[in-house]
Design a protein around this motif. Structure first.
Motif, short mmCIF file in Angstrom:
data_model
loop_
_atom_site.label_atom_id
_atom_site.label_comp_id
_atom_site.label_asym_id
_atom_site.label_seq_id
_atom_site.Cartn_x
_atom_site.Cartn_y
_atom_site.Cartn_z
N LEU A 19 -12.45 -20.85 10.53
CA LEU A 19 -12.13 -20.65 12.02
C LEU A 19 -12.53 -21.96 12.83
N GLY A 20 -11.63 -22.42 13.63
CA GLY A 20 -11.97 -23.50 14.59
C GLY A 20 -11.99 -24.84 14.30
N ALA A 21 -11.53 -24.79 12.81
CA ALA A 21 -11.53 -26.19 12.06
C ALA A 21 -10.55 -27.07 12.59
N ALA A 22 -10.73 -28.40 12.47
CA ALA A 22 -9.90 -29.41 13.12
C ALA A 22 -9.24 -30.29 11.93
N SER A 23 -8.19 -30.55 11.95
CA SER A 23 -7.34 -31.35 11.48
C SER A 23 -6.75 -32.77 11.71
N MET A 24 -6.63 -33.62 11.03
CA MET A 24 -5.68 -34.50 11.28
C MET A 24 -4.79 -35.07 9.94
N MET A 25 -3.64 -35.03 9.81
CA MET A 25 -3.05 -35.26 8.82
C MET A 25 -1.56 -35.82 9.33
N ASP A 26 -1.60 -37.25 8.65
CA ASP A 26 -0.38 -37.98 9.00
C ASP A 26 -0.10 -38.22 10.46
N ASN A 27 -1.44 -38.46 11.07
CA ASN A 27 -1.28 -38.88 12.64
C ASN A 27 -1.05 -37.55 13.39
N ILE A 28 -1.01 -36.24 12.76
CA ILE A 28 -0.94 -35.03 13.61
C ILE A 28 -1.98 -34.40 13.55
N ARG A 29 -2.59 -34.27 14.97
CA ARG A 29 -4.02 -33.49 15.19
C ARG A 29 -3.49 -32.01 15.43
N PHE A 30 -4.34 -31.06 14.89
CA PHE A 30 -4.08 -29.66 15.38
C PHE A 30 -5.43 -28.80 14.72
N ASN A 44 -6.61 -38.90 6.24
CA ASN A 44 -6.26 -37.38 6.64
C ASN A 44 -7.41 -36.51 6.34
N TYR A 45 -7.45 -35.57 6.89
CA TYR A 45 -8.26 -34.38 6.59
C TYR A 45 -7.85 -33.29 7.08
N LEU A 46 -7.88 -32.34 6.20
CA LEU A 46 -7.44 -30.85 6.58
C LEU A 46 -8.75 -30.20 6.91
N GLY A 47 -8.78 -29.25 7.83
CA GLY A 47 -9.89 -28.53 8.13
C GLY A 47 -9.35 -26.96 7.97
N VAL A 48 -10.13 -26.22 7.22
CA VAL A 48 -9.95 -24.88 7.16
C VAL A 48 -11.06 -23.94 7.52
N MET A 97 1.20 -44.74 -5.37
CA MET A 97 0.02 -43.91 -5.21
C MET A 97 -0.02 -42.71 -4.30
N LYS A 98 -0.56 -41.78 -4.49
CA LYS A 98 -0.75 -40.30 -3.80
C LYS A 98 -1.36 -40.58 -2.39
N ASN A 99 -0.90 -39.91 -1.29
CA ASN A 99 -1.70 -39.88 0.00
C ASN A 99 -2.84 -39.28 -0.30
N LYS A 100 -3.93 -39.68 0.28
CA LYS A 100 -5.18 -38.71 0.21
C LYS A 100 -5.42 -37.97 1.22
N PHE A 101 -6.39 -37.12 1.13
CA PHE A 101 -7.07 -36.32 2.22
C PHE A 101 -8.25 -35.69 1.82
N ALA A 102 -9.20 -35.63 2.80
CA ALA A 102 -10.47 -34.87 2.83
C ALA A 102 -10.12 -33.26 3.01
N PHE A 156 0.51 -26.62 0.41
CA PHE A 156 1.50 -27.52 1.47
C PHE A 156 1.26 -28.81 1.18
N TYR A 157 0.02 -29.12 0.99
CA TYR A 157 -0.37 -30.54 0.78
C TYR A 157 -0.30 -30.85 -0.92
N SER A 158 0.43 -30.26 -1.47
CA SER A 158 0.19 -30.42 -2.99
C SER A 158 0.56 -31.82 -3.56
N GLY A 159 1.34 -32.50 -2.59
CA GLY A 159 1.93 -33.91 -2.89
C GLY A 159 0.58 -34.92 -2.52
N TYR A 160 -0.41 -34.36 -2.00
CA TYR A 160 -1.61 -35.19 -1.74
C TYR A 160 -2.63 -34.93 -2.62
N GLU A 161 -3.54 -35.99 -2.63
CA GLU A 161 -4.81 -35.97 -3.56
C GLU A 161 -6.07 -35.92 -2.63
N LEU A 162 -6.73 -34.86 -3.26
CA LEU A 162 -8.35 -34.83 -2.55
C LEU A 162 -9.17 -35.65 -2.63
#
Lengths: 601, 397
Positions: B263-274, B257-261, B1-6, B51-57
């Motif tokens: 201005l100022g958006a926050a993300s956490m992907m694979d336990n990395i916050r940025f 996982n979530y990717l924020g795009v 199963m693919k990793n998911k992200f919001a 970049f996250y093409s291996g992940y499922e939205l």
């Protein structure tokens, strides 16, 4: 050394009247020191003292002055502490002098403290001559101050030098007057050694450095000295005198001279201020008069905020005591605060200074309990206990009666505030003794006051109720029987030993109520309701309640910005760290000092 | 199963900034500014999805600001970049503000794949709306609400704020009644926080806000009224009818996982916050330098290269969360959900023993009635929710 060319003197002044500045000018103008070498105020070399504008430890400096008559004179300027807590140390410094300069502020005139110190100087048969300082101030009234000095103190003042130490005006006059008005020392160089210790400091290389005035005889390297009161003996390693900011070794110190002795002594307790140094092999018959064992007047519990820092606190106290023989401490434990020390101080200022030094120089975070005086507890079985820690009060049924220390206080205040100051003294259980107008607008009030009424915030109250115009001095008079009770504070039904204090029965309710109110402000809301009670002999006399938190929820936690949320929680957790856990309740450290602030409003 | 992200997309523009708002947004910008931003944003979306093409939205949320002020042509730029990455029916939410919704827009949103509307109402009382600095009246809101309903949106959420300055319980109760009459599928009910730097913070103090008892009554009223009308509370501030819990928001609480795009958006992907920079000029500059395509394969999130590639983009981080931080977050985020956390999952995810770590604290909090443990589930009780800040802080290690 020709004794007739030596002048040993000190400067007496009220705080802020310019003692340290005048000392600096004297040192500067005697030319032994370039301006570059000058620290702002040479005699006050501790940061703390500088900040408070007062001098704590006495020190001395030797300078050379070439007088108008062409002769060179050695001046030994001995500095004296300027606070009532250090009265005994002042008296020993004075005893090392032959004369004193009285500095009086041209605008403010004589203050209670000035008076107390002048009397002390006169008691020691010092020749005192006045100097009027700050004459360049717009509000200066030199003539009024001169008259006041003559009226109140009774010393000749009409020809007093008018100076401004700050701006270097009139310093030459002062220097000449030291030559003419301070008598040369007397004493017999051939007699057995007799030297007065007026201070001592611990140096990690040299051991204890004794500051002394040689009254009779001589001392040099190799002399085996004996401290007559403590009985300690040691072989002298070095003698010398005090250059500004440095020790300058010399061959010998002889009668009339002021200087230092080192003898590899490990503990300042062996060299108590006021003790007499003599030659073990050729001792003098009688020690110098006036030696007193210093006794602590005020006690409080000192605990590390972080229990794990107990050894650090012990080490720090040990080090401080090396330099301060008047600091007393012994280990104690508190249910609320864990392991700590019961410390004894000369007074509240001394307490504050030590506390600040521990925090600043030793980087310790402290919790201190409310200060207490020493009560004498007379038990029914005849035993008398000297109580320094209120929580150690024996069962009331075993107590016959208690006594508390009483001081004689002199308060000098301008006419307009006499009423409010008398009111203050009444509130503090003062016994009126007398009042006299020392001049038209100023009165000298004499009261007897229980020491426990003045150790907390009396000084602050005095200042605020007189808009800063009152000055105050006191000395211990003795013990008197008094109706005293122990006030216990219960938080969430548990007695918090560190918050107990002794109070006069009549003030118990008032104090208890205020204490509960104060603690209610200090203790944060918890998840449960916290009753705060004040009790005397198990009977609750006042109560407040810290309500439970009913709502503390971060309803808006949006988006992915988790770090912000975490910071908020961390802040919450951090806050808890600065608390003391008593039972289930977290008590902020400053709550333990609440009793000090009961009269703040 | 693919990793998911919001995916979260930030539109930092508003017609006017509200008096209580401390979100990153700019009022009254020209379409030139907006278009420049959208160019950068679409570029960032493209790169991120690559970049996250291996992940499922798993969900998309377009927030702001006020995304609904965008014209259809502007929004189309964003939709365009998204379509090929979306497979199947996923939750796609757009935040709307009353007064910015037209029939044409709503139809376009629906056609573009938006299937959930989150409407910022805040209050149904016009005086309160005025005080909040909202651009709309309750009437305006109703018109917007009708439009989106008519255009076929059947997953609709309304945001409310209680505890406003001088708000009474009866005013708030009326707001709740009006909202319930509209039968939204989802309600977010917040209580006001005075945030530094907002006009509210400058204007109001403790004395202007409802006292603790009033505030608490409003808060309890929310729970009782909503529960009585078929809503269940699934998170401290969120209520839904069955089947309408927000998938996107739950991702945050469950540490998905979530990717924020944007201005100022926050993300956490694979336990990395940025987080993206909050500086617009910087944001616009760095999207052009954004490394994409083949290069990305050589970039590992663990490696130092990360710094060089993303240094310009991210004002904070990237921060690789250590196990301690992960466990803390698991607890203080997970417990915000009414269902709480699963202790077995905790143990297997972190290879540790929950009871060794938290057992003593948890027992005490259970005894005091703030937590409840049923089998493997640990959750806040009602009393615990009320004081959740204090309870959650207990789980910081």
């Amino acid at each position: 050394m020709d004794k007739s060319k030596i002048r040993n003197f000190c400067i007496i002044a009220h705080i802020d009247h310019g003692k340290s500045t005048l000392a600096d000018r004297i040192i500067e103008q005697t030319g032994l020191l370039t301006s570059r070498e000058m620290q702002a105020q040479i005699l006050d070399n501790m940061d703390l003292e500088r900040e408070r504008g007062i001098t704590i430890k006495s020190q001395a400096v030797r300078i050379v002055y070439k007088a108008k008559n062409g002769e060179e004179y050695i001046f030994n300027l001995i500095d004296t502490p300027g606070h009532v807590d250090f009265n005994y140390e002042v008296s020993r410094s004075l005893a090392a002098c032959d004369g004193a300069i009285l500095v009086v502020d041209a605008a403010q005139g004589i203050e209670a403290q000035t008076l107390a110190n002048v009397y002390l100087a006169l008691d020691h048969d010092l020749d005192v001559f006045p100097v009027i300082n700050k004459i360049d101030l717009p509000s200066a009234e030199p003539q009024r101050v001169k008259d006041e000095i003559e009226d109140v103190i009774g010393i000749e003042a009409q020809d007093a030098p008018l100076i401004s130490a700050k701006n270097g005006i009139g310093i030459e006059d002062v220097l000449e007057r030291i030559v003419t008005h301070v008598p040369a020392p007397v004493g017999d160089e051939k007699a057995p050694l007799k030297a007065l210790i007026f201070d001592s400091v611990y140096d990690s290389y040299k051991g204890v450095i004794i500051f002394c005035r040689i009254m009779d005889g001589t001392v040099k390297k190799g002399t085996t000295i004996k401290m007559m009161a403590t009985g300690a003996t040691a072989e002298v390693v070095e003698v010398g005198y005090f250059g500004a900011g440095q020790f300058i070794p010399c061959d010998e110190l002889a009668a009339g001279m002021v200087g230092y002795i080192t003898a590899s002594i490990k503990n300042v307790k062996d060299t108590m201020v006021g003790d007499t140094v003599t030659d073990l092999n050729n001792p003098c018959e009688q020690p110098l008069p006036g030696y007193k064992q210093v006794t602590s007047m005020v006690y409080c519990g000192v605990y590390p905020a972080d229990g794990a820092k107990y050894p650090d606190l012990r080490d720090a106290l040990e080090k401080l005591q090396l330099n301060d023989a008047s600091l007393f401490y012994e280990p104690e434990t508190s249910i609320a605060l864990g392991f700590g020390f019961r410390c004894g101080f000369l007074g509240l200022l001394h307490l504050e200074i030590i506390q600040e030094r521990l925090e600043r120089e030793y980087n310790l975070d402290l919790v201190t309990t409310a200060p207490s005086v020493i009560y004498k507890v007379h038990k029914t079985d005849g035993e008398v206990i000297e109580l320094t820690n209120p929580s150690n009060l024996p069962d009331p049924s075993t107590i016959e009666y208690m006594e508390e220390p009483i001081v004689s206080a002199e308060i000098m205040v301008t006419k307009d505030f006499v009423g409010s100051i008398m009111e203050l003294c009444q509130e503090r259980r003062g016994r009126y003794i007398s009042m006299e107008y020392i001049e038209e607008t100023r009165a000298l009030l004499k009261y007897e006051l229980p020491l426990n009424e003045i150790i907390y915030d009396f000084f602050d109250a005095l200042k605020s109720r007189s808009r800063g115009y009152a000055s105050f001095d006191y000395e211990l008079k003795g013990y008197e029987r008094s109706e005293l009770v122990k006030l216990d504070i219960l938080i969430n039904k548990e007695t918090v030993d560190a918050l107990s204090f002794i109070v006069h029965a009549q003030s118990a309710y008032e104090r208890g109520r205020k204490m509960c109110e104060k603690l209610k402000e200090e203790i944060p809301r918890h998840l449960f309701e916290i009753p705060i009670q004040a009790a005397v002999g198990g009977k609750v006399i006042a109560r407040e309640t810290v309500k439970a938190v009913r709502k503390d929820v971060l309803a808006k936690c949006y988006g992915g910005d988790i770090s912000r949320k975490k910071k908020l929680l961390e802040k919450q957790k951090e806050g808890k760290k600065r608390m003391r856990q008593v039972g289930n309740v977290e008590i902020p450290q400053k709550a333990f000092m609440s009793v000090l602030k009961l009269d703040e409003e | 199963m693919k990793n998911k992200f919001a995916l979260y997309i930030h539109i930092p523009y508003c017609i006017k900034k509200c008096n209580y708002c401390d979100f990153l947004s700019f009022p009254g910008c020209s379409s030139v500014d907006i278009n420049r931003y959208l160019a950068a944003l679409t570029e960032e979306i493209k790169c991120g999805l690559d970049f996250y093409s291996g992940y499922e939205l798993s969900s998309i949320f377009i927030g702001g600001g006020t995304p609904s002020i965008l014209e259809n042509s502007q929004l189309d730029l964003i939709f365009d970049g998204l379509h090929k990455s979306i497979s199947g029916e996923i939750e796609i939410t757009m935040e709307c503000n009353p007064g910015t919704v037209t029939k044409q827009k709503a139809a376009f949103w629906h056609a573009g794949g938006i299937n959930r509307i989150s409407m910022g109402l805040q209050s149904a009382n016009d005086d309160e709306l005025k005080m909040l600095g909202r651009i709309h009246t309750y009437e305006d809101f109703l018109r917007s609400w009708d439009i989106i309903s008519e255009e076929g949106f059947c997953n609709r959420s309304i945001d409310l704020i209680s505890g406003l300055p001088y708000q009474t319980v009866s005013n708030y109760s009326e707001t709740l009644n009006r909202v319930l009459a509209l039968k939204p599928e989802h309600i977010s009910a917040y209580s006001l926080q005075l945030e530094e730097g907002t006009p509210f913070f400058e204007t109001y103090g403790e004395d202007d806000l409802p006292d603790a008892d009033t505030d608490r009554k409003m808060y309890e009223l929310t729970d009782s009224k909503l529960s009585g009308q078929g809503y269940h509370r699934y998170e401290i501030s969120n209520y839904a009818r069955d089947g309408f819990e927000s998938i996107h928001n739950k991702t945050y609480w469950q540490r998905g996982n979530y990717l924020g795009v944007g201005l100022g958006a926050a993300s956490m992907m694979d336990n990395i916050r940025f987080s993206n920079t909050r500086n617009m000029v910087k944001y616009l500059e760095c999207h052009t330098g954004f490394v994409s395509g083949d290069n990305m394969d050589t970039v590992s999130w663990e490696s130092d290269n990360l710094g060089t590639v993303f240094r310009e983009r991210y004002s904070d981080g990237p921060e690789k969360l250590d196990k301690k931080s992960q466990m803390e977050e698991y607890m203080f985020l997970g417990l915000r959900l009414i269902q709480g956390i699963d202790i077995d999952s905790f143990n297997s995810e972190f290879g540790t023993d929950f009871d060794t770590l938290f057992g003593k604290k948890v027992k005490k909090l259970i005894d005091e009635g703030f937590l409840s443990r049923q089998g493997n589930r640990l959750s806040l009780t009602k009393a615990g929710i009320d004081v959740s800040n204090i309870i959650l802080a207990e789980f910081l290690l």
